[in-house]
Structure formats: C-alpha cells, structure tokens
Design a protein around this motif. Structure first.
Motif, short mmCIF file in Angstrom:
data_model
loop_
_atom_site.label_atom_id
_atom_site.label_comp_id
_atom_site.label_asym_id
_atom_site.label_seq_id
_atom_site.Cartn_x
_atom_site.Cartn_y
_atom_site.Cartn_z
N PRO A 93 39.56 44.49 43.07
CA PRO A 93 41.03 44.58 43.06
C PRO A 93 41.64 43.19 43.17
CG PRO A 93 40.07 46.18 44.58
CD PRO A 93 38.96 45.27 44.17
N LYS A 94 42.83 43.04 42.64
CA LYS A 94 43.53 41.75 42.68
C LYS A 94 44.72 41.87 43.62
CE LYS A 94 42.01 40.83 37.98
NZ LYS A 94 42.40 40.74 36.57
N PRO A 95 45.07 40.75 44.27
CA PRO A 95 44.45 39.43 44.15
C PRO A 95 43.06 39.40 44.79
CG PRO A 95 46.08 39.42 45.89
CD PRO A 95 46.20 40.76 45.22
N TYR A 96 42.29 38.39 44.45
CA TYR A 96 40.89 38.32 44.86
C TYR A 96 40.71 38.06 46.36
CZ TYR A 96 39.78 38.27 39.90
OH TYR A 96 39.66 38.61 38.58
N THR A 97 41.81 37.75 47.05
CA THR A 97 41.75 37.54 48.50
C THR A 97 41.98 38.82 49.29
OG1 THR A 97 44.07 36.88 48.30
CG2 THR A 97 42.45 35.12 48.49
N LEU A 98 42.13 39.95 48.59
CA LEU A 98 42.50 41.20 49.25
C LEU A 98 41.42 41.71 50.19
CD1 LEU A 98 45.06 42.91 49.14
CD2 LEU A 98 44.00 44.29 47.34
N TYR A 99 40.16 41.39 49.89
CA TYR A 99 39.03 41.82 50.73
C TYR A 99 38.16 40.61 51.03
CZ TYR A 99 40.31 46.46 48.97
OH TYR A 99 40.99 47.60 48.63
N SER A 100 37.86 40.40 52.30
CA SER A 100 37.00 39.27 52.65
C SER A 100 35.59 39.46 52.09
CB SER A 100 36.95 39.09 54.17
OG SER A 100 36.40 40.24 54.79
N TYR A 101 35.15 40.71 51.93
CA TYR A 101 33.82 40.97 51.37
C TYR A 101 33.67 40.38 49.98
CZ TYR A 101 32.85 44.36 55.10
OH TYR A 101 32.62 44.96 56.30
N PHE A 102 34.77 40.30 49.23
CA PHE A 102 34.65 39.82 47.85
C PHE A 102 34.21 38.36 47.79
CE2 PHE A 102 36.40 37.77 44.04
CZ PHE A 102 35.69 38.47 43.08
N THR A 103 34.58 37.55 48.75
CA THR A 103 34.20 36.15 48.74
C THR A 103 32.68 36.00 48.71
OG1 THR A 103 36.20 35.51 49.93
CG2 THR A 103 34.36 33.96 49.98
N THR A 104 31.99 36.75 49.57
CA THR A 104 30.52 36.69 49.60
C THR A 104 29.93 37.37 48.38
OG1 THR A 104 30.64 36.78 52.01
CG2 THR A 104 28.50 37.19 51.02
N LEU A 105 30.48 38.52 47.99
CA LEU A 105 30.00 39.21 46.80
C LEU A 105 30.07 38.31 45.58
CD1 LEU A 105 29.45 41.53 44.77
CD2 LEU A 105 31.82 42.26 45.10
N ASN A 106 31.19 37.65 45.39
CA ASN A 106 31.40 36.78 44.24
C ASN A 106 30.40 35.64 44.21
OD1 ASN A 106 32.92 35.63 41.98
ND2 ASN A 106 33.68 34.15 43.47
N ARG A 107 30.24 34.97 45.33
CA ARG A 107 29.30 33.84 45.41
C ARG A 107 27.88 34.27 45.12
NH1 ARG A 107 28.64 32.53 51.20
NH2 ARG A 107 27.15 34.24 50.98
N ASP A 108 27.44 35.35 45.80
CA ASP A 108 26.05 35.79 45.66
C ASP A 108 25.76 36.32 44.26
OD1 ASP A 108 25.67 35.09 48.26
OD2 ASP A 108 25.58 37.13 49.05
N PHE A 109 26.71 37.05 43.69
CA PHE A 109 26.49 37.62 42.36
C PHE A 109 26.37 36.52 41.31
CE2 PHE A 109 28.52 39.08 38.36
CZ PHE A 109 27.52 39.96 37.95
N ILE A 110 27.27 35.56 41.33
CA ILE A 110 27.22 34.48 40.34
C ILE A 110 25.94 33.66 40.51
CG2 ILE A 110 28.34 32.36 39.58
CD1 ILE A 110 29.75 34.89 38.65
#
Length: 763
Positions: A437-454
């Motif tokens: 969901p946007k904006p990308y700061t909406l969930y703190s979990y996304f920060t780790t998910l994004n880094r690890d996935f890439i």
C-alpha cells in the motif's frame, strides 16, 4: 414453582463483570477477562498471551483488595499456587479464586507480592458518578468531544484550566481560562448535554471502555494522505499521560514517538519533555503517512499518523483508557480496540521466522495459513462491528500482508533451503512487494521487506562481473572509440596474462615485485589508465544502474526506485564510513528525483566528507611494525599488552562493518567519563576494517584519549588473536588485570555500570 424460585434466588446471588476495564498494569502479558462474584467466593478469569516455553507463577499470598479490605486467594485452575508453570502454547486462560468480595463494590485491585499488580479492575457498565475524571463522546458523530479533570478540561486538542465551577442539582457551569463557558446538563438516561460557548448543545455519553466504542455510522472513504514525500511536512501531537503511577514519570520524563526511517532502516525518535502532570506538545517532521510507535514501553500505542494534522492523545493510567481527539482520528481510535486481530495477540499472531533450520516451503504454507485465519477473523470482527471504517479494514488487511512478506524474507536467513526457491521469492514479490500500500511509509514492515526482497533478487540474478562490464562498454563503443584506443586495449589484454605468468614463475618476492613494477610503469599500463579514467563514471556507477534495472524489471514505480537507490547509497556510506566519490554523487543527482531521498544521501555524504577532513589525535593509532615477526595469538596479545602493565585493560574487538560495534562506540564518551576514576586502558582491535573507514569511525565517535589505543592489524594476526580469545561475535569485550592476565569475567562495554562494579571490587 418451588424449583423456579430456588433458581431465581441462586441467580440473584451471582454478579458477573464481562466487560472488564483495568488501570495501568505491570503485567503487560495479562488481561482480566471476567470477574464473577458468588456468595462463597470471587473468581477472576485471566488470559495470558506470551510465548510457549515461558513460565508464570502465582504467589500463594496474592489477594484482591476492595474498599480497604483484603480478600485472600484460595485456589487457581490449570496451575498450582506458588509453583512455576511452563506455557505449553502461546496463550493460556485460567481462573484465580478468592475469598468472597461484596458484590456491590465498584472496583477491585489484584496484588501479587513482588509480582503482578492490576489496579482499578471494574466493569465498563458501571457509569460514572459526578463529572470529575470523566470523558464524553458526541453521540451523533461518535468522536471523543470533551474530558473533565478536577482542575482542567480537554477540548479541541487543548488542555484548559478551570477557573470557576458551579454545581446545581447535578448540573454544572464551568468557566475556562480563555473565558469560555461550558454548561453541562443533568445526567439523564446515561446522557449529558454539553453547551460550549455559543455553540449548540451536544448530547454526549460517558466513555467507560478502555478505547472509544464503535462509531454510530459507517465511514467508507479510503486511503491515507500521500504528499509525494514532500520535505518540510510535520505532525503535531498534544497530549496528557494522566495519573501516572509514582516513579513512572521519573523513569522517563520524556514523551517519545518512534518510526522506521525507510531509507536507513533505523528507528528515528522524536521526543519532548512532559510537565509535572504528564502534559506535552510534540511537533515532529513526518515525511508521509507513517506507522509510528508512541511512548513505547509505557503507553505503548501503535498508530498511523498523517502529515499536516494535529492530534490529541490521552492515556489515563488510573482508568486504563487511551483516546484520540482531533480531525479524522477514527482509524487511530479503532486501532486501539482490544478486538483488533493484529493487536489482540501480540506474541502469537505470526509464525516465528528466527528458528533454526527453517524449511522455507513449509514456512510459506504456515504463513499463508496464519494470514488467512487473520483475514477470516477480521471478517468476523467486521460482522460484529459493522460500522468499522473502510480505512481501518484496509489498513488492518495490509498489516497482515506486509508482516508476512517481511517474515518470509527474514526466514531465509535461518533456512535449510539453499538456494532460496525461486517460487518462494516470486510469491513474495507478486503478492506483497508489488502490492505494498502507498505511501511506502505506511507500514514499518515494508522497509525490511523491501530491502530483503531486492537483495535476494540481486543475489539470484548474480553479482556484477567487471569483465562483463568492460566487454559491454567495449561493444557499445563507450570504452574504446577509435582504432588507436582499440590497439591499446588489445595490447593490454595480450601483455597482462604474459606478465602474470612471469610473476608466478619468479622464485623470490623481490623478483615478483620487480616484474610487477616494470609492468605498472610501462607505456601499456599508462595508456590503459587513461582509458579507465575516462570510463570511471560508468565503472563506478554500473552496479547502481544494474540495481535500478532490476527494480524496473520487477515493475517498481519511480518512487520506489528512488527510495531503493537512495537506500543502497546510504548503506554504502554507512558500511564504509567514507564519502562517495564524485562520479556516484553525480549519478545520484541525475537519477533520484525525490528531494527527500537525494537530500538524505547528500547530507550523510557531507557528514563523512567533514569527518574525513577533520584533524584528530593520531597518537591513539598504534603501529604494528614491532609485531611483524609474531604470528601466534597469545604472543601477539602479550606484546600488545606489555606497555599497560600495572593498569586494567578493557579490550574491544570490533569492525567498521559491524552495526552493533559502531552503536557501542558512539557511547564512548559516556564510558570514559564513568570509568575515569579507575586506572584503565581502553584497547581496540579492528577486524577486517579498511584504513580510511577505521580512522573515520574513530574520529566520528571521538574514540580517543590518553588511555586509548587502536590497532588495525594484518588479517592473519587479527585472526590469530581472535582464535586465541575464542571470539565468536562482534563486538567482543575482554578484561585484563594489572598483570596482563585475562579475567574469567563476562563483561560488556554496553553495560558500563557492571564494569564499574567489577573494577571497584578489584580496586
């Protein structure tokens, strides 16, 4: 008829509190779910939410207190009084049985000597008497309208002083310090009417539950503020941590709000001082709508805040109530409800990703099962609470997805599957990363998910091969542009393997060095250097371009590509503790469009530029020249410790690449100040740390002084010492006595008080 009369009499002698509310408790894992009053006993039902394998114990001297009297515990179900009970699962329900408490009490207090303390246990159905310490909601809108304290009024996101109060037959007139008059009607059928200033009368009901009750009507609007990550936006939180227990404010006199920095991955914290009553105002920068952690460990409120708004937060520690006031705070209040699936079971709501030897395919299935169950639970909640806002339902569902994506990518670090199955990574990408969901700061979990996935996708596609890069440059005409340059490249490619063969065949180091020196100063290498220098911008930035190409191939939008590129540049600076070169900075300026992301990169880069140019006392950097002929770890360490005989030595084995090491070094000034009265030398041995990064970290955290020494030994000598000391993690700390002997003590420089106690004992 006689039987029916007996049954009715029995019912009259039983009273049940089902909707239990309590004050602030030191037992965060425990919830009182019911209190039942019988003629011969009182039962209190408890629910524990923890981790399987943890243990609890109920003291046999526990009691309930009501109206100044104590009622002793008599028994307990499931476990035994005074004995440890190991939780077989993440949850446990059991009942405490006490001497009979009078059924007409308004509240009880549970006391476990040296254990759990739960105060003001009461039923939400018990309506307030009078006006003091009450909170009222607008019956038409469902919002919290006003709160009345003994000397203050909470209204429109502010706290006002009451300058005069008049009461007449349960009706009140209050005058505030801004000259506003509030007229309050008599309490009739659970309702009072509030007339504030020249406003219209508003019918209000008392709020007796821990959070604001369900709103009266459905709100169907969707989405959260998305300002495009505009710089300069902020949010304001006004509030009151009211009736804090003695000592709780003194433990931490500041009100804090933390959030995940999407670029660095670090927790950022904003804070402000509270006054003696626990009141505060905090204005903090907020890049976009963000999940935040408010007054964690005390009020422990999880929320999503939107930029440009002002909120009022109340936490009344005596009533146990947490309430939001302000413009459009419906989601914030709904997230505080005890039935929220993601909050109702803080310990058991996810599949642990940190267990050893995880089977990723089985873990994937477990995660799906948990999420599907949570989504089913959410549908039940929606049916039971039909007026829940659409924003709440969307946010809650997104929370499950982002947490599962984070957990699945984190689980690969403990996995038995190697390599990580492609279908596993693709599933995360398609279902969680792409659908964030946007904006990308909406969930703190996304920060780790994004880094690890890439990072995982990069690993799967292979690292950048410099030879392949040069070949691509050559084929594209970016490396050689004419016949003369082509001839230079061909000559280099022909001579280089010949020189390497000669070096390998040489018998002595001196011969090898002479061959290498001759080649390095030859016309061939000189001309090749010119070509490489011209292509340096491409060579330096190719890896970052490769990263952007990957994001584009995955279907990422421009904002996430900018964020990912900025993340990677910030990681590069942080890992090396050195500034980026001019080629990479120019590349960033060209490719990052989000001002906040580019500014973050350049600000951090400028920080390390300044550090690199800063002068510092290089006397703390010790030469390893006199250790050149020593290879054994014990002998090396003995030689290093020689100058410090007669002093205690605290050894810190660390590395510039180690985050916890650098975090610990950032507190060096506190450490030196606390231990200044002890005759101690601080000795640092750096593991695998480039010279410039090593010096920059020392300068950044001012890890220097008359009693400070730093070594950056050759890797083989560092390994020898670490092997001798049995170093298995970083940072590692060791303490030596005045004779240079290693003490068999567990020390950690991050626990300064413990070290001070040890030194005091050996003084």
């Amino acid at each position: 008829m006689l039987l029916a009369l007996v049954v009715l009499v029995g019912q009259a002698q039983t009273k049940v509190w089902n909707d239990v509310v309590t004050s602030y408790s030191n037992a965060s894992i425990v919830k009182v779910t019911q209190v039942t009053f019988y003629n011969d006993r009182t039962e209190m039902s408890l629910h524990v939410d923890s981790r399987a394998g943890q243990w609890i114990r109920i003291n046999e001297k526990s009691f309930l207190q009501a109206e100044g009297k104590q009622y002793a515990i008599k028994d307990v179900t499931v476990l035994k009084l005074g004995e440890k009970y190991t939780l077989p699962t993440d949850m446990l329900d059991f009942v405490l049985i006490f001497e009979p408490v009078p059924q007409d009490v308004q509240s009880v207090y549970f006391v476990e000597p040296n254990g759990w303390q739960i105060g003001n246990i009461r039923s939400a159905s018990i309506l307030p008497q009078g006006l003091v310490d009450t909170y009222w909601r607008n019956d038409a809108t469902g919002d919290w309208l006003i709160g009345i304290a003994p000397e203050h009024v909470i209204y429109k996101n502010k706290i006002y002083d009451i300058v005069s109060r008049k009461e007449k037959k349960d009706a009140y007139t209050l005058t505030l310090d801004d000259e506003t008059t509030i007229k309050v009607s008599k309490y009739k059928k659970g309702v009072r009417t509030f007339t504030i200033g020249n406003g219209k009368p508003v019918a209000c009901s008392p709020i007796t539950t821990a959070a604001l009750p369900d709103y009266p009507t459905k709100d169907t609007h969707t989405g959260f503020v998305d300002n495009g990550f505009r710089m300069g936006d902020s949010v304001t939180i006004v509030g009151w941590l009211k009736n804090m227990p003695p000592g709780l404010r003194e433990q931490n006199p500041e009100f804090t709000v933390s959030y995940e920095n999407i670029l660095s991955g670090n927790q950022e914290t904003a804070y402000t001082k509270m006054d003696s009553l626990g009141r505060f105002t905090l204005k903090m920068p907020l890049m976009n709508s963000s999940e935040v952690y408010i007054d964690w460990g005390r009020s422990t409120v999880g929320a999503v805040l939107e930029p440009g708004k002002t909120y009022f937060l109340l936490h009344d520690f005596w009533t146990g109530q947490k309430l939001w006031m302000g413009d459009d705070v419906r989601v914030q209040n709904e997230l505080l409800q005890p039935f929220v699936p993601s909050r109702a079971r803080p310990y058991g709501a996810e599949v642990p990703y940190y267990e050893d030897n995880v089977d990723l395919m089985a873990y994937w299935a477990q995660c799906d099962s948990v999420r599907l169950q949570q989504e089913a639970d959410l549908k039940v909640v929606q049916q039971n609470h039909p007026t829940l806002s659409q924003r709440f339902l969307d946010y809650e569902a997104g929370y499950y997805r982002m947490r599962q994506g984070r957990n699945m990518m984190q689980a690969r670090f403990c996995a038995q599957n190697s390599p990580v199955p492609k279908e596993y990574v693709d599933y995360v990408g398609e279902n969680f990363w792409k659908k964030a969901p946007k904006p990308y700061t909406l969930y703190s979990y996304f920060t780790t998910l994004n880094r690890d996935f890439i990072n995982q996708v990069e690993r799967d596609r292979g690292s950048v091969d410099i030879n392949v890069v040069l070949k691509q440059f050559e084929e594209s005409g970016q490396f050689v542009t004419n016949d003369e340059e082509k001839a230079i490249l061909e000559r280099y490619n022909k001579e280089f393997p010949q020189v390497m063969a000669k070096i390998n065949a040489a018998e002595t180091i001196e011969e090898k060095a002479a061959i290498a020196e001759a080649f390095n100063t030859s016309e061939t290498v000189t001309n090749m250097d010119v070509l490489l220098e011209r292509s340096m911008p491409l060579l330096n930035t190719y890896g970052f371009q490769h990263l952007m190409d990957i994001v584009d191939s995955l279907g990422g939008d421009r904002k996430i590509r900018d964020i990912i590129l900025a993340q990677r540049l910030i990681q590069e600076i942080d890992a090396t503790r050195t500034p980026l070169n001019s080629y990479i900075i120019a590349f960033a300026e060209k490719n990052i469009q989000l001002p906040f992301a580019l500014t973050a990169v350049k600000t951090l880069n400028d920080h390390y530029l300044a550090i690199e140019n800063r002068e510092f006392d290089k006397l703390v950097l010790k030469s390893s020249d006199d250790l050149a002929n020593i290879s054994e770890g014990e002998a090396l360490l003995k030689k290093i410790l020689e100058p410090y005989k007669g002093k205690f030595v605290l050894l810190d084995v660390w590395g510039t690449w180690c985050g916890p090491c650098k975090e610990a070094l950032s507190h060096s000034a506190e450490e030196y100040e606390r231990l200044k009265d002890y005759d101690i030398e601080f000795l640092y041995l750096a593991n695998n740390s480039p010279q410039t990064a090593w010096e920059n970290v020392i300068k950044e955290y001012n890890v220097s002084g008359d009693n400070v020494a730093h070594y950056n030994l050759p890797s083989d000598q560092q390994r020898a010492i670490e092997h001798y000391l049995n170093v298995t993690g970083y940072p590692t700390y060791k303490l030596f006595n005045r004779d240079g002997n290693l003490l068999d003590l567990n020390v950690d420089a991050r626990d300064i008080e413990n070290i001070a106690r040890l030194l005091e004992q050996m003084k």
